[in-house]
Design a protein around this motif. Structure first.
Motif, PDB file in Angstrom:
ATOM      1  N   LEU A 160     -49.075  58.135  42.464  1.00 25.82           N
ATOM      2  CA  LEU A 160     -48.495  58.401  43.786  1.00 25.82           C
ATOM      3  C   LEU A 160     -49.543  59.158  44.589  1.00 25.82           C
ATOM      4  O   LEU A 160     -50.069  60.178  44.123  1.00 25.82           O
ATOM      5  CB  LEU A 160     -47.225  59.245  43.638  1.00 25.82           C
ATOM      6  N   SER A 161     -49.874  58.656  45.763  1.00 31.62           N
ATOM      7  CA  SER A 161     -50.861  59.340  46.595  1.00 31.62           C
ATOM      8  C   SER A 161     -50.208  60.526  47.298  1.00 31.62           C
ATOM      9  O   SER A 161     -48.974  60.655  47.333  1.00 31.62           O
ATOM     10  CB  SER A 161     -51.431  58.381  47.635  1.00 31.62           C
ATOM     11  N   TYR A 162     -51.043  61.359  47.892  1.00 34.85           N
ATOM     12  CA  TYR A 162     -50.510  62.503  48.641  1.00 34.85           C
ATOM     13  C   TYR A 162     -49.660  62.026  49.818  1.00 34.85           C
ATOM     14  O   TYR A 162     -48.616  62.597  50.136  1.00 34.85           O
ATOM     15  CB  TYR A 162     -51.648  63.402  49.120  1.00 34.85           C
ATOM     16  N   ALA A 163     -50.099  60.967  50.478  1.00 37.02           N
ATOM     17  CA  ALA A 163     -49.334  60.444  51.611  1.00 37.02           C
ATOM     18  C   ALA A 163     -47.979  59.918  51.147  1.00 37.02           C
ATOM     19  O   ALA A 163     -46.951  60.154  51.803  1.00 37.02           O
ATOM     20  CB  ALA A 163     -50.121  59.329  52.299  1.00 37.02           C
ATOM     21  N   GLN A 164     -47.953  59.228  50.015  1.00 39.11           N
ATOM     22  CA  GLN A 164     -46.692  58.709  49.485  1.00 39.11           C
ATOM     23  C   GLN A 164     -45.763  59.835  49.047  1.00 39.11           C
ATOM     24  O   GLN A 164     -44.552  59.779  49.269  1.00 39.11           O
ATOM     25  CB  GLN A 164     -46.975  57.768  48.308  1.00 39.11           C
ATOM     26  N   LEU A 165     -46.325  60.849  48.430  1.00 30.06           N
ATOM     27  CA  LEU A 165     -45.517  61.990  48.006  1.00 30.06           C
ATOM     28  C   LEU A 165     -44.880  62.680  49.201  1.00 30.06           C
ATOM     29  O   LEU A 165     -43.678  62.976  49.205  1.00 30.06           O
ATOM     30  CB  LEU A 165     -46.392  62.986  47.228  1.00 30.06           C
ATOM     31  N   ASP A 166     -45.664  62.933  50.232  1.00 33.02           N
ATOM     32  CA  ASP A 166     -45.161  63.645  51.403  1.00 33.02           C
ATOM     33  C   ASP A 166     -44.135  62.802  52.165  1.00 33.02           C
ATOM     34  O   ASP A 166     -43.093  63.314  52.597  1.00 33.02           O
ATOM     35  CB  ASP A 166     -46.325  64.026  52.316  1.00 33.02           C
ATOM     36  N   ALA A 167     -44.403  61.511  52.301  1.00 30.84           N
ATOM     37  CA  ALA A 167     -43.466  60.639  53.013  1.00 30.84           C
ATOM     38  C   ALA A 167     -42.152  60.521  52.256  1.00 30.84           C
ATOM     39  O   ALA A 167     -41.059  60.550  52.854  1.00 30.84           O
ATOM     40  CB  ALA A 167     -44.088  59.255  53.210  1.00 30.84           C
ATOM     41  N   HIS A 174     -50.134  69.703  54.403  1.00 31.13           N
ATOM     42  CA  HIS A 174     -51.477  69.811  54.983  1.00 31.13           C
ATOM     43  C   HIS A 174     -52.490  69.077  54.117  1.00 31.13           C
ATOM     44  O   HIS A 174     -53.392  68.398  54.630  1.00 31.13           O
ATOM     45  CB  HIS A 174     -51.855  71.279  55.131  1.00 31.13           C
ATOM     46  N   GLN A 175     -52.342  69.203  52.804  1.00 31.49           N
ATOM     47  CA  GLN A 175     -53.248  68.505  51.905  1.00 31.49           C
ATOM     48  C   GLN A 175     -53.085  66.992  52.053  1.00 31.49           C
ATOM     49  O   GLN A 175     -54.065  66.235  51.975  1.00 31.49           O
ATOM     50  CB  GLN A 175     -52.978  68.924  50.456  1.00 31.49           C
ATOM     51  N   ALA A 176     -51.845  66.543  52.290  1.00 32.95           N
ATOM     52  CA  ALA A 176     -51.592  65.110  52.492  1.00 32.95           C
ATOM     53  C   ALA A 176     -52.288  64.595  53.753  1.00 32.95           C
ATOM     54  O   ALA A 176     -52.708  63.435  53.812  1.00 32.95           O
ATOM     55  CB  ALA A 176     -50.089  64.847  52.568  1.00 32.95           C
ATOM     56  N   GLN A 177     -52.419  65.456  54.757  1.00 38.41           N
ATOM     57  CA  GLN A 177     -53.132  65.065  55.968  1.00 38.41           C
ATOM     58  C   GLN A 177     -54.640  65.015  55.731  1.00 38.41           C
ATOM     59  O   GLN A 177     -55.343  64.156  56.269  1.00 38.41           O
ATOM     60  CB  GLN A 177     -52.811  66.052  57.093  1.00 38.41           C
ATOM     61  N   LEU A 178     -55.134  65.929  54.892  1.00 40.03           N
ATOM     62  CA  LEU A 178     -56.573  65.982  54.620  1.00 40.03           C
ATOM     63  C   LEU A 178     -57.021  64.828  53.731  1.00 40.03           C
ATOM     64  O   LEU A 178     -58.059  64.210  53.978  1.00 40.03           O
ATOM     65  CB  LEU A 178     -56.927  67.318  53.954  1.00 40.03           C
ATOM     66  N   GLY A 184     -55.204  69.993  46.208  1.00 41.70           N
ATOM     67  CA  GLY A 184     -55.747  68.641  46.250  1.00 41.70           C
ATOM     68  C   GLY A 184     -56.090  68.022  44.923  1.00 41.70           C
ATOM     69  O   GLY A 184     -56.778  67.004  44.879  1.00 41.70           O
ATOM     70  N   GLY A 185     -55.625  68.607  43.814  1.00 42.52           N
ATOM     71  CA  GLY A 185     -55.867  68.020  42.504  1.00 42.52           C
ATOM     72  C   GLY A 185     -54.840  66.956  42.173  1.00 42.52           C
ATOM     73  O   GLY A 185     -53.946  66.639  42.977  1.00 42.52           O
ATOM     74  N   THR A 186     -54.941  66.420  40.973  1.00 39.97           N
ATOM     75  CA  THR A 186     -53.989  65.419  40.494  1.00 39.97           C
ATOM     76  C   THR A 186     -53.126  66.011  39.391  1.00 39.97           C
ATOM     77  O   THR A 186     -53.658  66.558  38.408  1.00 39.97           O
ATOM     78  CB  THR A 186     -54.716  64.177  39.939  1.00 39.97           C
ATOM     79  N   CYS A 187     -51.808  65.910  39.548  1.00 34.83           N
ATOM     80  CA  CYS A 187     -50.874  66.308  38.502  1.00 34.83           C
ATOM     81  C   CYS A 187     -50.719  65.149  37.528  1.00 34.83           C
ATOM     82  O   CYS A 187     -50.215  64.091  37.898  1.00 34.83           O
ATOM     83  CB  CYS A 187     -49.497  66.639  39.086  1.00 34.83           C
ATOM     84  N   VAL A 188     -51.162  65.349  36.293  1.00 32.81           N
ATOM     85  CA  VAL A 188     -50.958  64.343  35.255  1.00 32.81           C
ATOM     86  C   VAL A 188     -49.628  64.686  34.592  1.00 32.81           C
ATOM     87  O   VAL A 188     -49.543  65.579  33.748  1.00 32.81           O
ATOM     88  CB  VAL A 188     -52.116  64.334  34.242  1.00 32.81           C
ATOM     89  N   LEU A 189     -48.581  63.997  35.013  1.00 32.27           N
ATOM     90  CA  LEU A 189     -47.204  64.379  34.694  1.00 32.27           C
ATOM     91  C   LEU A 189     -46.736  63.697  33.409  1.00 32.27           C
ATOM     92  O   LEU A 189     -46.673  62.465  33.331  1.00 32.27           O
ATOM     93  CB  LEU A 189     -46.290  63.999  35.858  1.00 32.27           C
ATOM     94  N   VAL A 190     -46.398  64.505  32.397  1.00 32.71           N
ATOM     95  CA  VAL A 190     -45.924  63.992  31.106  1.00 32.71           C
ATOM     96  C   VAL A 190     -44.687  64.779  30.689  1.00 32.71           C
ATOM     97  O   VAL A 190     -44.345  65.797  31.289  1.00 32.71           O
ATOM     98  CB  VAL A 190     -47.007  64.102  30.018  1.00 32.71           C
TER      99      VAL A 190
END
Length: 537
Positions: free
Chosen positions: A32-39, A13-17, A212-218
């Protein structure tokens, strides 16, 4: 909140928003955008659906390095209706074997096959999986909040790890509380540094991505020393944040620091706030069995006392009971029992242990909002302070008997930690030739020269002796510059160094007459040490 919502539905749902918003960012600038993550998760889910029979509560292992595809795989597994089983490739092979033998995952997705060599497990290459299956598309499945989301394995008293079964609805309860505490500015950029084998990762990933935040992945929190990425919220253990403080590794722009997983010293709180490294520090307590966090204390200014663990968070019930399951009054120490919407389903494949630790609530009242049908026995000793906050005392299984007296090791540790010169302390019981004796391990608030360690321990124990009866005062101690930690970031008591009698003596003063020599010989026999090591001081 709706307990029946699935985690992956909320992320989709967040990827749609906000399809173009950044969902994941990594060192090196990859995003990676929300759309890319979901796809990407849909492609992986389609492959899994076509090649495997997956259903509610099916376990699928995840054993990958920490990159965007790891998150994509977790999301894809949830989309199929299955649950993910964290298998951190950095864990010892023997530990992974125990988890796999108990959970029996249908298949394990990996990009580190060497870590799983020799284990009885079917593996699936992450590279193959990410290519997807163009001939098939993802088919959404019916889902309920009671479906299993993941299993976190924690240490068991028998030496065999136990798998805590967490449902989607349990995580929803955690997220609902988080909504009342953190603003959009707080979770704009969350440091996602915790191994997925440790339950702090659930907060980092699911709260951030469903909101809807950003995961800063380390790889881990100390990665900030090499990659000073901008973050607004750090969620880690006190020992890691202390290392960042010592090396100037906390980025500018941090608004909130969450600390959990081990006792928090007041000096860490004060350094964070005095140095304007953040606006708020949260001391969060909770077992995996209650979905990551159960109580919360917030600090916005420097303190002169041991940080409490605060009060029960929303959707959580906390009771302090004695051995007969009777409620205890304010100020009395007892075992903490937790109830509420965060309570796990139980332990995977261990019904007897589940029945032992998850019990019926003797105080349940259907007419009272928030009253929980079940309670979890934490094994932790706490008490209410005068201000209504909970003080963590120690583990119930840290109860021992010395000279016939029942002693709570946690209470001694807490009293040591209250001393201004001590940041944190651990007291352990040892078995010697003449019975049980206590050893204190303390971490000073400030660095000390090794030459001053003996005097520091002597002063600390003398101060303790003015507050506790003699049988509760350790006669041996050691200064710790750093705590040995377990894989989950907690103090590893088994790795604490041995302390020999005599190692903290100051100037040696020999016995001067027959009486002193006789007393010295008696103590040498009782303590099973060389009489030459016993000083008249």
């Amino acid at each position: 909140y709706d307990p029946q919502l699935s985690l992956h539905q909320q992320i989709s749902h967040q990827a749609q928003l906000t399809p173009d918003a950044i969902a994941i960012e990594m060192p090196g600038g990859r995003t990676l955008s929300y759309a890319q993550l979901d796809a990407g998760a849909n492609r992986i889910a389609a492959y899994l659906q076509h090649h495997y029979t997956l259903g509610a509560d099916t376990m699928v292992g995840v054993s990958t390095l920490r990159h965007a595809e790891m998150v994509m795989v977790i999301l894809a597994i949830l989309k199929t209706g299955a649950a993910y089983l964290p298998l951190d490739p950095s864990y010892p092979s023997a530990r992974l074997a125990q988890i796999i033998d108990d959970a029996r995952p249908l298949v394990t997705i990996t990009d580190t096959p060497a870590a799983l060599d020799g284990l009885a497990i079917e593996t699936l290459s992450l590279a193959t999986l990410c290519q997807g299956d163009p001939a098939h598309s993802y088919q959404p499945v019916a889902h309920q909040g009671d479906n299993l989301a993941y299993a976190i394995y924690t240490s068991g008293s028998t030496g065999k790890p136990k798998g805590v079964a967490i449902r989607h609805r349990n995580v929803n309860a955690l997220l609902s509380w988080a909504d009342t505490v953190y603003s959009r500015e707080d979770y704009a950029r969350v440091l996602c540094s915790t191994s997925i084998n440790f339950d702090l990762s659930a907060f980092e990933l699911f709260f951030t991505l469903t909101r809807g935040g950003t995961c800063v992945l380390v790889d881990n929190a100390l990665s900030l020393l090499d990659y000073p990425l901008p973050v607004t919220l750090i969620n880690t253990v006190p020992s890691a944040i202390k290392a960042l403080l010592e090396q100037g590794g906390i980025p500018a722009g941090v608004r909130v620091v969450n600390l959990a997983g081990e006792p928090l010293g007041r000096d860490v709180v004060n350094q964070l706030l005095a140095g304007q490294h953040c606006e708020r520090v949260y001391n969060l307590y909770g077992p995996s069995e209650d979905t990551t966090y159960s109580t919360c204390a917030c600090f916005t200014q420097e303190i002169d006392h041991v940080p409490s663990i605060g009060r029960a968070i929303s959707n959580t019930q906390a009771l302090i009971l004695n051995d007969q399951l009777a409620l205890l009054p304010y100020g009395a120490t007892g075992e903490l029992y937790l109830g509420g919407d965060g309570l796990a389903l139980g332990y995977l494949n261990q019904p007897a242990l589940t029945a032992e630790r998850f019990i019926d609530n003797p105080f349940y009242d259907a007419k009272v909002a928030g009253s929980s049908k079940r309670l979890y026995r934490t094994g932790d000793l706490v008490r209410y302070q005068a201000d209504g906050n909970l003080a963590f005392v120690g583990r119930a299984d840290d109860q021992i008997k010395i000279r016939g007296f029942r002693v709570e090791l946690g209470e001694i540790s807490e009293q040591l930690s209250r001393q201004a010169a001590i940041d944190s302390a651990v007291v352990v019981a040892k078995n010697g030739a003449n019975g049980v004796y206590l050893v204190a391990y303390v971490q000073p608030a400030e660095m000390l020269d090794e030459e001053s360690h003996a005097d520091f321990i002597s002063q600390a124990l003398n101060t303790l002796a003015s507050r506790l009866p003699d049988y509760m005062v350790p006669k041996l101690g050691r200064v710790m510059s750093q705590w040995p930690l377990t894989a989950s970031g907690k103090i590893d008591k088994k790795a604490l160094p041995e302390v020999e009698a005599g190692t903290q003596q100051g100037v040696y003063v020999a016995p001067q007459n027959d009486t002193e020599r006789a007393v010295c010989a008696i103590w040498a026999e009782l303590l099973n040490i060389d009489a030459a090591k016993i000083s008249a001081t």
